[in-house]
Write an enzyme that holds these catalytic residues in place. Structure first.
Site, short mmCIF file in Angstrom:
data_model
loop_
_atom_site.label_atom_id
_atom_site.label_comp_id
_atom_site.label_asym_id
_atom_site.label_seq_id
_atom_site.Cartn_x
_atom_site.Cartn_y
_atom_site.Cartn_z
CG ASP A 220 38.25 42.20 42.62
OD1 ASP A 220 37.72 41.65 41.64
OD2 ASP A 220 39.48 42.39 42.70
CG HIS A 290 39.09 42.76 38.93
ND1 HIS A 290 38.98 41.45 39.31
CD2 HIS A 290 40.19 42.82 38.14
CE1 HIS A 290 39.99 40.73 38.79
NE2 HIS A 290 40.73 41.55 38.06
CD GLU A 354 43.64 39.53 36.56
OE1 GLU A 354 44.34 38.49 36.55
OE2 GLU A 354 42.92 39.82 37.54
C1 ACM Z 1 46.57 41.20 39.79
O1 ACM Z 1 47.13 40.31 40.43
N1 ACM Z 1 45.51 40.94 39.05
C2 ACM Z 1 47.06 42.56 39.81
#
Ligand code: ACM
Ligand code: ZN
Length: 573
Positions: A220, A290, A354
C-alpha cells in the site's frame, strides 16, 4: 438382670451406632453421587458450538467416556489425516489436560474405545463433516481432510475447558455443511506491520471459526511488505516510512521511522502453516492505486517521476502507477511472477480500489495510451476509467496464462473488466448484487457491517481508537449476503463472505484480537448457517463457551459484547 441390662444397653448402643453409620454412609453416597453428577455435567461435551452444526441428532446410547486410554486413529499413510489427528490430540490436551496418542490404522476393529478420523466419499459437500458418538466409539468423517478438520474444530469447541480425568461425550450424530465455499478474514499488514507469530495466531483464529481464506493485504502507500528479489528496493526503501500521523490524519507526525517486511522464506512458512489448517492465503498486491511505497523505491513507475515518499498519512492519494509506460506493466508482471511462486492460491487479489485518475488526465503517456487504444468516454465511464479497465485486463490475462484468477475491489465494475474477475463488494452490498447480476462471482465484504476496524458500539469513549462507524455484534450476525431480490439464477454468484481488518489505528496483536473477537463468531454463523437457521439469542447463549476458549488461549476479546446489547442508533459508516 444386670447382665441382661448390660446386653440390652449394648444392643441399643450398637443399634444407634449402626444407624449413625448407615446415615453417614447414606450422606456420603448421596454427596458423592451429587458430586459425580455435577462432575459429569461439568465434564460433559456440548455440541451446540459456534458455528452451530446443521443437525445434532441424539442416539440411544450411553455417553462415550473420553480418557487418556483413548487413541486418535487416522488412515494409515495419509499425511493430512495424520496432521489432523495430531492437532485434535493437541487441542484436547490444551483444553482438558488429557493426553491422547495417535495411531495409524485401517482396521475397523480398532475403532472400539477410540476416536477415529476417516473419509466418506458420499458426503454432501467437500468441507462438510459428520461426527458420530456412541458409548463404543467416536468417528469424525468428511469427504476431504478439510471436512474432517472442521469436524475436529467442532469437537474441540464442544468439550469443557478445564483440567479433567475424563470427559463424557453424549451419544449423537452431528452433521454440518458450510453455506458458503469462501469464508474469509482479511488482514492489513501494511498500515501497521505484524510479526510472523501474530499472523500465525490470526490463522489460528480463522481455523477455530471454520474459515478457509485469509486475504492478506501486503502492499500500500504506507509500506511494501513482501520481499521481491528482482526489485530489492521495494522492501529496502518501500518497506519503511518516516513516521506515522497521530490519530485520524492529524498534522502531527510521531517522527518514528516505522516498517518491516516478510522475507520470502517467512511467507512460505506462513503459507504452509495456513495450508496445514486448510486455509488458503490470497495475497493482495493493490494496483494501480495505493502504490506510493513502490513508487518511492522506483519513481519511474509514477506519471510525474517523483520523488515520492512512503506515505505517513492515511487515506487516498492522487499518485498512482503510470500505465502509459510499458515498463510499469513489465514491473507488475515481474512482481506477480514472484508472488505466484510464493502463493499457490488460485486467486490473486489485484486491488483496484480508490484510484484517482487526475494524474492520468495530465500525463502525456497515459493520454497517448488512451489514444492508441481508441478508448472513448461514454455516459457512464471516462476514458481514464476505461484505461484502468484495460490495465486490469492486461494483468488478468497474464495471471490467467499462469493458471490464476483475479479478485478485485468493486471499483472494477466501473471499468469494463470481464466477468471472470471476482468482485469484492466493499462500498456496501449493492455493488455485489450488481456484480452478480452482471455474471461476476462476488465476495461480500461491505463496510457495514463487515469492516471490523470499525467500532463495535456507538458508545466509543472507552474503546480503543477505531476508524469510525458502528458495526455491532448483532449487525454482523444479522447480515444477509444474498439480496432478497437477486434473481434465482444469479444467487450462486455470491460465493462468500469476509470481514476486513484495516490497521491504520490498530498497532498491536491484542488490538487486532479485540476488534475481531467476538465478531468473528457472528461472521462464522453467517458463513456456515442457512439464513433460516440463524437465531441471535441462541447464538448469544452459546457464545460464552466459545469465549472460554478465547480466554484459555489468552486471546483478547471484547467481553462487553457478550453481556450488553449495543444500541443500534448509529449508522454503519
Ligand atoms: C477499501 O476499503 N479501500 C477496499
Ligand atoms: Zn502516466
Amino acid at each position: 438382670m444386670h447382665k441382661k441390662n448390660i446386653i440390652s444397653i449394648f444392643a441399643e448402643t450398637n443399634h444407634f451406632v449402626i444407624m449413625k453409620i448407615q446415615q453417614i454412609i447414606f450422606c456420603l453416597l448421596t454427596a458423592s453421587m451429587l458430586a459425580s453428577a455435577a462432575m459429569a455435567q461439568g465434564n460433559r461435551a456440548d455440541y451446540r458450538v459456534v458455528p452451530l452444526p446443521d443437525r445434532i441428532d441424539g442416539i440411544m446410547s450411553a455417553d462415550f467416556k473420553l480418557t487418556e486410554q483413548c487413541l486418535v486413529n487416522y488412515p494409515t499413510g495419509n499425511r493430512d489425516m495424520e496432521r489432523n489427528a495430531t492437532m485434535l490430540s493437541e487441542y484436547i490436551e490444551d483444553l482438558s489436560g488429557l493426553h491422547l496418542s495417535t495411531r495409524p490404522t485401517l482396521n475397523e476393529k480398532d475403532r472400539a474405545g477410540n476416536i477415529t478420523l476417516h473419509f466418506d466419499p458420499k458426503m454432501e459437500s467437500d468441507e462438510g463433516y459428520r461426527i458420530t458418538v456412541t458409548a463404543r466409539s467416536v468417528e469424525i468423517c468428511g469427504k476431504t481432510a478439510a471436512g474432517v478438520f472442521h469436524g475436529i474444530q467442532t469437537l474441540r469447541k464442544s468439550i469443557p475447558v478445564g483440567q479433567a480425568t475424563a470427559i463424557n461425550l453424549p451419544a449423537a450424530q452431528v452433521v454440518s455443511n458450510p453455506r458458503f465455499s469462501y469464508r474469509g478474514m482479511h488482514l492489513d499488514c501494511v498500515r501497521h506491520f505484524f510479526p510472523v507469530s501474530t499472523v500465525k495466531r490470526y490463522i489460528d483464529l480463522l481455523a477455530l471459526h471454520g474459515m478457509n481464506r485469509l486475504h492478506w493485504h501486503l502492499t500500500d502507500d504506507q509500506g511494501w511488505r513482501v520481499e521481491i528479489k528482482k526489485y530489492p528496493r521495494l522492501t529496502e526503501v518501500g518497506g519503511w516510512r518516516n513516521g506515522t500521523t497521530l490519530g485520524h490524519n492529524s498534522p502531527v507526525n510521531d517522527g518514528i521511522r516505522y516498517g518491516g517486511f516478510y522475507t520470502q522464506e517467512e511467507i512460505r512458512d506462513i503459507v504452509r502453516y495456513a495450508a496445514d489448517r486448510y486455509i488458503t492465503i490470497i495475497p493482495e498486491i493493490d494496483m494501480p492505486g495505493h502504490m506510493v511505497a513502490a513508487m518511492t523505491a522506483y519513481p519511474e513507475l509514477g506519471c510525474t517521476g517523483g520523488p515520492y515518499e512512503v506515505w505517513t498519512l492515511w487515506g487516498v492519494t492522487d499518485d498512482i502507477l503510470c500505465v502509459g509506460k510499458d515498463h510499469t506493466l513489465q514491473f507488475v508482471k515481474d512482481v506477480l511472477d514472484e508472488v505466484i511462486q510464493l502463493f499457490p492460491s488460485e486467486y490473486i487479489h489485484i486491488g483496484g480500489d480508490e484510484s484517482p485518475r487526475v494524474r492520468w488526465q495530465e500525463c502525456p503517456l497515459c493520454q497517448q495510451r488512451i489514444r492508441d487504444l481508441g478508448l472513448k468516454a461514454n455516459d457512464k465511464q471516462s476514458a481514464e476509467a476505461l484505461l484502468q479497465g484495460w490495465f486490469t485486463t492486461q494483468v488478468q490475462q497474464y495471471l490467467t496464462e499462469h493458471g490464476r484468477r483475479i479478485i478485485g475491489w468493486d471499483e472494477l465494475l466501473g471499468c469494463d473488466v470481464n466477468t471472470s474477475a471476482t468482485i469484492m463488494s466493499w462500498r456496501g452490498a449493492e455493488p455485489g448484487a450488481e456484480g452478480a447480476n452482471l455474471g461476476h462471482d462476488v465476495i461480500m465484504t461491505p463496510v457495514g457491517p463487515l469492516y471490523f476496524d470499525y467500532y463495535q458500539t456507538s458508545k466509543t469513549w472507552n474503546e480503543p481508537m477505531a476508524f469510525g462507524g458502528c458495526n455491532t455484534l448483532k449487525k454482523v450476525y444479522d447480515f444477509e449476503p444474498v439480496a432478497a431480490d437477486l434473481p434465482a439464477d444469479k444467487r450462486s454468484h455470491i460465493i462468500g463472505v469476509q470481514a476486513n481488518v484495516w490497521t491504520e489505528y490498530i498497532t498491536c496483536e491484542p488490538q487486532i484480537q479485540y476488534q475481531v473477537l467476538p465478531r468473528m463468531a457472528a461472521l462464522a454463523e453467517v458463513q456456515w448457517l442457512p439464513s433460516e437457521q440463524k437465531d441471535y439469542q441462541d447464538f448469544k447463549a452459546r457464545l460464552p463457551r466459545l469465549a472460554e476458549i478465547y480466554k484459555h488461549y489468552g486471546w483478547t476479546y471484547r467481553a462487553k459484547s457478550l453481556v450488553h446489547e449495543e444500541d443500534e442508533d448509529q449508522p454503519n459508516q
